[in-house]
Motif scaffolding. Structure first.
Motif, PDB file in Angstrom:
ATOM      1  N   ILE A 251     -16.973  -8.337  12.728  1.00 48.93           N
ATOM      2  CA  ILE A 251     -15.714  -8.330  13.480  1.00 48.93           C
ATOM      3  C   ILE A 251     -15.794  -9.274  14.665  1.00 48.93           C
ATOM      4  O   ILE A 251     -14.863 -10.041  14.950  1.00 48.93           O
ATOM      5  N   LEU A 252     -16.924  -9.232  15.395  1.00 50.10           N
ATOM      6  CA  LEU A 252     -17.081 -10.060  16.586  1.00 50.10           C
ATOM      7  C   LEU A 252     -17.123 -11.553  16.263  1.00 50.10           C
ATOM      8  O   LEU A 252     -16.770 -12.383  17.103  1.00 50.10           O
ATOM      9  N   SER A 253     -17.568 -11.895  15.055  1.00 53.56           N
ATOM     10  CA  SER A 253     -17.634 -13.308  14.670  1.00 53.56           C
ATOM     11  C   SER A 253     -16.381 -13.786  13.944  1.00 53.56           C
ATOM     12  O   SER A 253     -16.252 -14.971  13.637  1.00 53.56           O
ATOM     13  N   ASP A 254     -15.441 -12.855  13.687  1.00 57.34           N
ATOM     14  CA  ASP A 254     -14.198 -13.199  12.989  1.00 57.34           C
ATOM     15  C   ASP A 254     -13.112 -13.530  14.002  1.00 57.34           C
ATOM     16  O   ASP A 254     -12.875 -12.774  14.941  1.00 57.34           O
ATOM     17  N   ARG A 255     -12.428 -14.629  13.806  1.00 55.68           N
ATOM     18  CA  ARG A 255     -11.455 -15.078  14.807  1.00 55.68           C
ATOM     19  C   ARG A 255     -10.206 -14.220  14.854  1.00 55.68           C
ATOM     20  O   ARG A 255      -9.664 -13.949  15.918  1.00 55.68           O
ATOM     21  N   TYR A 256      -9.699 -13.808  13.699  1.00 58.68           N
ATOM     22  CA  TYR A 256      -8.411 -13.124  13.680  1.00 58.68           C
ATOM     23  C   TYR A 256      -8.494 -11.813  12.899  1.00 58.68           C
ATOM     24  O   TYR A 256      -8.638 -11.819  11.682  1.00 58.68           O
ATOM     25  N   ASN A 257      -8.432 -10.709  13.624  1.00 61.08           N
ATOM     26  CA  ASN A 257      -8.313  -9.387  13.033  1.00 61.08           C
ATOM     27  C   ASN A 257      -7.558  -8.502  14.016  1.00 61.08           C
ATOM     28  O   ASN A 257      -7.211  -8.929  15.119  1.00 61.08           O
ATOM     29  N   ILE A 258      -7.298  -7.263  13.636  1.00 64.40           N
ATOM     30  CA  ILE A 258      -6.468  -6.380  14.453  1.00 64.40           C
ATOM     31  C   ILE A 258      -7.092  -6.111  15.817  1.00 64.40           C
ATOM     32  O   ILE A 258      -6.394  -5.940  16.821  1.00 64.40           O
ATOM     33  N   TRP A 259      -8.440  -6.129  15.873  1.00 64.43           N
ATOM     34  CA  TRP A 259      -9.115  -5.810  17.131  1.00 64.43           C
ATOM     35  C   TRP A 259      -9.024  -6.963  18.115  1.00 64.43           C
ATOM     36  O   TRP A 259      -8.720  -6.755  19.297  1.00 64.43           O
ATOM     37  N   THR A 260      -9.280  -8.180  17.646  1.00 68.13           N
ATOM     38  CA  THR A 260      -9.138  -9.327  18.543  1.00 68.13           C
ATOM     39  C   THR A 260      -7.673  -9.523  18.929  1.00 68.13           C
ATOM     40  O   THR A 260      -7.367  -9.951  20.039  1.00 68.13           O
ATOM     41  N   GLY A 261      -6.758  -9.189  18.000  1.00 63.52           N
ATOM     42  CA  GLY A 261      -5.336  -9.347  18.272  1.00 63.52           C
ATOM     43  C   GLY A 261      -4.824  -8.397  19.337  1.00 63.52           C
ATOM     44  O   GLY A 261      -4.060  -8.791  20.219  1.00 63.52           O
ATOM     45  N   LEU A 262      -5.236  -7.130  19.271  1.00 66.18           N
ATOM     46  CA  LEU A 262      -4.720  -6.130  20.204  1.00 66.18           C
ATOM     47  C   LEU A 262      -5.474  -6.106  21.533  1.00 66.18           C
ATOM     48  O   LEU A 262      -4.893  -5.799  22.579  1.00 66.18           O
ATOM     49  N   ILE A 263      -6.766  -6.429  21.496  1.00 65.02           N
ATOM     50  CA  ILE A 263      -7.578  -6.302  22.710  1.00 65.02           C
ATOM     51  C   ILE A 263      -7.840  -7.670  23.342  1.00 65.02           C
ATOM     52  O   ILE A 263      -7.413  -7.952  24.465  1.00 65.02           O
ATOM     53  N   ALA A 264      -8.553  -8.544  22.598  1.00 66.08           N
ATOM     54  CA  ALA A 264      -8.953  -9.821  23.182  1.00 66.08           C
ATOM     55  C   ALA A 264      -7.755 -10.700  23.523  1.00 66.08           C
ATOM     56  O   ALA A 264      -7.711 -11.321  24.587  1.00 66.08           O
ATOM     57  N   SER A 265      -6.745 -10.752  22.634  1.00 64.40           N
ATOM     58  CA  SER A 265      -5.601 -11.623  22.922  1.00 64.40           C
ATOM     59  C   SER A 265      -4.756 -11.083  24.075  1.00 64.40           C
ATOM     60  O   SER A 265      -4.069 -11.848  24.748  1.00 64.40           O
ATOM     61  N   THR A 266      -4.801  -9.762  24.318  1.00 63.36           N
ATOM     62  CA  THR A 266      -4.099  -9.220  25.491  1.00 63.36           C
ATOM     63  C   THR A 266      -4.665  -9.825  26.761  1.00 63.36           C
ATOM     64  O   THR A 266      -3.927 -10.201  27.676  1.00 63.36           O
ATOM     65  N   PHE A 267      -5.993  -9.947  26.831  1.00 63.94           N
ATOM     66  CA  PHE A 267      -6.625 -10.582  27.987  1.00 63.94           C
ATOM     67  C   PHE A 267      -6.199 -12.041  28.096  1.00 63.94           C
ATOM     68  O   PHE A 267      -5.910 -12.546  29.189  1.00 63.94           O
ATOM     69  N   LEU A 268      -6.167 -12.742  26.958  1.00 65.56           N
ATOM     70  CA  LEU A 268      -5.755 -14.144  26.963  1.00 65.56           C
ATOM     71  C   LEU A 268      -4.333 -14.292  27.465  1.00 65.56           C
ATOM     72  O   LEU A 268      -4.032 -15.133  28.326  1.00 65.56           O
ATOM     73  N   PHE A 269      -3.410 -13.452  26.975  1.00 63.31           N
ATOM     74  CA  PHE A 269      -2.006 -13.570  27.368  1.00 63.31           C
ATOM     75  C   PHE A 269      -1.777 -13.100  28.803  1.00 63.31           C
ATOM     76  O   PHE A 269      -0.894 -13.630  29.485  1.00 63.31           O
ATOM     77  N   LEU A 270      -2.552 -12.120  29.259  1.00 56.24           N
ATOM     78  CA  LEU A 270      -2.448 -11.734  30.664  1.00 56.24           C
ATOM     79  C   LEU A 270      -2.790 -12.914  31.562  1.00 56.24           C
ATOM     80  O   LEU A 270      -2.123 -13.161  32.572  1.00 56.24           O
ATOM     81  N   SER A 271      -3.830 -13.642  31.177  1.00 57.61           N
ATOM     82  CA  SER A 271      -4.225 -14.797  31.973  1.00 57.61           C
ATOM     83  C   SER A 271      -3.229 -15.943  31.830  1.00 57.61           C
ATOM     84  O   SER A 271      -2.831 -16.571  32.819  1.00 57.61           O
ATOM     85  N   TYR A 272      -2.798 -16.208  30.583  1.00 57.62           N
ATOM     86  CA  TYR A 272      -1.899 -17.338  30.345  1.00 57.62           C
ATOM     87  C   TYR A 272      -0.558 -17.149  31.044  1.00 57.62           C
ATOM     88  O   TYR A 272      -0.099 -18.019  31.779  1.00 57.62           O
ATOM     89  N   PHE A 273       0.069 -15.991  30.840  1.00 59.62           N
ATOM     90  CA  PHE A 273       1.401 -15.766  31.411  1.00 59.62           C
ATOM     91  C   PHE A 273       1.349 -15.261  32.859  1.00 59.62           C
ATOM     92  O   PHE A 273       2.323 -15.402  33.594  1.00 59.62           O
ATOM     93  N   GLY A 274       0.215 -14.680  33.244  1.00 60.32           N
ATOM     94  CA  GLY A 274       0.145 -14.116  34.588  1.00 60.32           C
ATOM     95  C   GLY A 274      -0.494 -15.007  35.624  1.00 60.32           C
ATOM     96  O   GLY A 274      -0.240 -14.841  36.825  1.00 60.32           O
ATOM     97  N   THR A 275      -1.332 -15.982  35.187  1.00 56.65           N
ATOM     98  CA  THR A 275      -2.060 -16.800  36.161  1.00 56.65           C
ATOM     99  C   THR A 275      -1.960 -18.299  35.897  1.00 56.65           C
ATOM    100  O   THR A 275      -2.375 -19.090  36.728  1.00 56.65           O
ATOM    101  N   ASP A 276      -1.451 -18.700  34.749  1.00 57.54           N
ATOM    102  CA  ASP A 276      -1.322 -20.124  34.413  1.00 57.54           C
ATOM    103  C   ASP A 276      -0.017 -20.643  35.013  1.00 57.54           C
ATOM    104  O   ASP A 276       1.067 -20.178  34.680  1.00 57.54           O
TER     105      ASP A 276
END
Length: 589
Positions: A251-276
């Motif tokens: 899972i950790l080495s897979d780029r796109y799954n439900i876990w990276t989508g719900l957890i990791a991408s939330t961090f990415l979008f918080l940074s992108y839309f909140g601090t970029d």
């Protein structure tokens, strides 16, 4: 392309540029130039946010992503609505209360100048690189169509963007994005309709979906990697035999799954839309907090369906190519260059072998369609296995072609996924629609790049130039400085686009670049918003360490890139708390 396509393409682009310059002529205050006089309504904010994010890469590269990898990329956006709610509730009120021009101004009032400057510099590096990638995408389109050098096409597109962005600032960007998004959405709906209409008449819509699903293209939600059965560790026969540790590692080495989508991408979008700043500046220009919040929520609700549509168009093109033979290599101009070398004989032989495999695959595909119609599970299973086996042979032949091209044209980019949808448009769509879809790609590129340049200029002017070099100049001086910085960043982006070759699929590459920096930036802001006991020095050193760790992960590990956002963010928070504890002990002793 014929004259109709050129009229549609350049008529659209020139109209957008002219409209932006005309509507924003005479912007003379820093408030008007960087924040658009706070006149934007919620729907304009939502459209502007979406247009900023939806670059030409989205429309050029995402269908190719679906053709090769199915729909699983949609999981990347699952964390977006949650991120929009968090930003609307927590970050937007703070930005409005402080009346900031950029997100990084807040960091100095909360921490100190060095932390503000570090965050601003990280953003400038990130967004400067991204602007080059954003420009590169339409440049390769025009280069492919015209046969021009990438230097010429990059310069032409960059000039279009410079004209209205330097002239009108934030307001020009926001005003033109309305027209650009109208063109983008209408063009993509039309592309989907045309792609479906070109499928065999005997194939119904339901059978089209069933065929794509049988061949693994509707892998929308993946708990485990979609190709896990083909990549089981040695000695493991089935997924059920995997240990918990092995499953987590996959899972950790897979780029796109439900876990990276719900957890990791939330961090990415918080940074992108909140601090970029390229996104923060979109909603800082709103008439009120309520308008900004509604614009963010509007984006969160509409972005996933929009990406689904684009990926679905890619799936339709995939089904189309099951019945119509695609080229063995989609970057036709590079392929022709290779054919002029000593590799010609090898390439011709590989192309013939490729056509033979495609002929056999088409027979098996028709057999699979018949089995779907008759609901014959036994035949369906064997036909599907045949098609997948032929697809593997296709891939092996294409890999050989790429190796041959790389040998024939040293230093060339042999990843041709970004050219698949472009080739489909140029080869199979009627004239007029070709021009419209190219206008979609160019409009998206201009829209996204204009926002990026505006944000780069704002941050350079407010957080670097005004704060550390010239704090007492007039509004007129800062407007001139912002225009100069806009031009400077545009030229740097053009140089980067001309000189850099991107081995990754572009839609992935731009997200990888973002993930290298967004986690660290988000960690700084989370400490600022929520960890009140931490001060500037602790956060500054924690951020430097976190960024070093993220870069190490990228260079020396196989971790999925979305996880960099979690790693960078958590390291900043945890390490800053530890460092702050040591600082307090030193003060006490």
């Amino acid at each position: 392309m014929n004259y109709i396509d050129w009229i549609v393409l350049f008529g659209t682009l020139i109209s957008i540029v002219s409209y932006g310059v005309y509507k924003t002529r005479g912007s003379q205050t820093i408030q008007g130039y960087l924040k658009g006089d706070n006149s934007m309504k919620w729907w304009m904010i939502g459209v502007s946010i979406m247009a900023t994010q939806a670059s030409a890469i989205t429309f050029l590269s995402t269908p190719g992503q679906a053709i090769e990898d199915g729909m699983r990329f949609i999981q990347f956006y699952f964390g977006l609505p949650l991120a929009m709610v968090i930003i609307s509730v927590t970050m937007v009120p703070i930005y409005y209360r402080l009346k900031v021009y950029t997100a990084y101004e807040y960091l100095e009032s909360r921490f100190d100048l060095k932390t503000r400057t570090l965050a601003a510099i990280l953003f400038l590096i990130l967004r400067g690189l991204s602007a080059g990638i954003t420009l590169y995408a339409p440049a390769i389109v025009l280069s492919t169509i015209l046969g021009w050098n990438i230097f010429a096409t990059t310069s032409l597109i960059g000039l279009f963007v410079i004209v209205y962005t330097v002239s009108g600032g934030t307001k020009a960007v926001s005003i033109t994005q309305r027209q650009q998004m109208t063109i983008i959405m209408s063009g993509m709906f039309l592309a989907g309709f045309v792609a479906y209409s070109m499928l065999p008449e005997s194939l119904s819509f339901g059978e089209t979906l069933s065929l794509a699903g049988e061949l693994g293209k509707f892998n929308i939600v993946n708990v485990l990697p979609s190709d896990i059965e083909q990549n089981l560790p040695e000695g493991v026969a089935t997924v059920g035999e995997l240990s918990l540790f092995q499953k987590v590692n996959l899972i950790l080495s897979d780029r796109y799954n439900i876990w990276t989508g719900l957890i990791a991408s939330t961090f990415l979008f918080l940074s992108y839309f909140g601090t970029d700043q390229s996104q923060v500046s979109r909603y800082l220009g709103g008439k009120s907090i309520r308008e900004s919040r509604m614009g963010l929520i509007f984006n969160g609700l509409l972005k996933i369906p929009m990406q689904f549509l684009i990926l679905f168009i890619g799936v339709l093109v995939y089904v189309f190519f099951l019945f119509n033979q695609p080229p063995v290599f989609h970057n036709t101009s590079l392929y022709q260059r290779a054919m002029q070398t000593s590799s010609q004989t090898e390439l011709v032989a590989l192309e013939q072998e490729y056509k033979n495999v495609l002929d056999q695959k088409e027979v098996s595909t028709k057999r699979l369609v018949k089995a779907i119609e008759n609901e014959d599970e036994l035949v369906k299973k064997s036909a599907r296995a045949e098609v997948l086996a032929y697809q593997q042979q296709e891939k092996e032949i294409r890999d050989k072609v790429k190796a041959s091209i790389a040998k024939a044209v040293p230093g060339s980019k042999t990843q041709d996924r970004d050219y698949i949808f472009l080739n489909f448009v140029l080869t199979y769509l009627p004239h007029g629609i070709i021009g419209l879809l190219l206008a979609v790609m160019f409009s998206a590129a201009m829209s996204s790049m204009a926002s990026e340049l505006n944000a780069l200029a704002s941050t350079t002017t407010v957080d670097i130039y005004k704060r550390s070099f010239n704090a007492d100049a007039t509004d007129k001086h800062y407007v001139k400085a912002s225009r100069s910085f806009t031009l400077m960043w545009a030229l740097l982006a053009m140089v980067f686009a001309m000189l850099a070759g991107f081995a990754e699929n572009l839609i992935q590459f731009v997200n990888i670049v973002g993930s290298l920096f967004y986690g660290t930036i988000l960690g700084i802001f989370l400490c600022a918003f929520y960890v009140k006991r931490v001060h500037g020095t602790a956060v500054f050193w924690a951020a430097l360490l976190a960024e070093a760790v993220v870069l190490y992960c990228y260079l020396f590990t196989d971790l999925a890139f979305l996880l960099y956002n979690i790693i960078g963010c958590m390291l900043v928070v945890v390490v800053s708390l530890i460092v702050q504890g040591f600082i307090k002990k030193e003060i006490t002793t």
